[in-house]
Design a protein around this motif. Sequence first.
Motif: not given
Length: 202
Positions: A41-46, A52-55
Amino acid sequence: MSLRHALLAMLTAEPMTGYELVKYFDGSVAYVWSAPHSQIYPELRRMERDGLVDVETVPRGEHAKKRVYSINEAGLEEFQRWIRELTPYQPERDVYRLKAAHFEQSTYEAARRQMQEHLNYYTRALQIWKQVLDDVDNRRVSLLRERLAQRPEEEHEAIVAFRKLTFRGQIAKARMEIQWAKDGLALLDELESKGVPLRGEP
């Protein structure tokens, strides 16, 4: 390889929530790249911070919400940059060979226990990797099926073939480690039967 690239690899199949990424991570990527759930989860936030990602935040039930991550153009470019880049090999850090090289400082019991654990671990791993290979070959892996559904049919052969190559390599490694452990146990039996002393023995 970093956790970031492992997550980007999964998101090239389809958008996913953090929960789905954790679930699929355990059932696919974790066989070749281990990472604790607490890091995902912390890596997804980074990754979101780095663009690099859309949320997208979508409803989950009547009151809750969930975040759905999808790889964007920048994320795909980063993943493709990494996949094309030559990865240099790291210096060996093999604690099991290091210990085995100095078993004369141990006892026969302790050395045998270490080698037996090595044998047990890779025997279990061999069965897991053989099952995963069979699942890939027969397209029973859910994330693989999703990936195939998103890509043109002419790409399917390569998608499946490269995954099979990966797990055939894992199977070959497990068989080699199993044989090494058996050789080690046989050597311990031989030395002990000859009465060869070890420094660690009482």
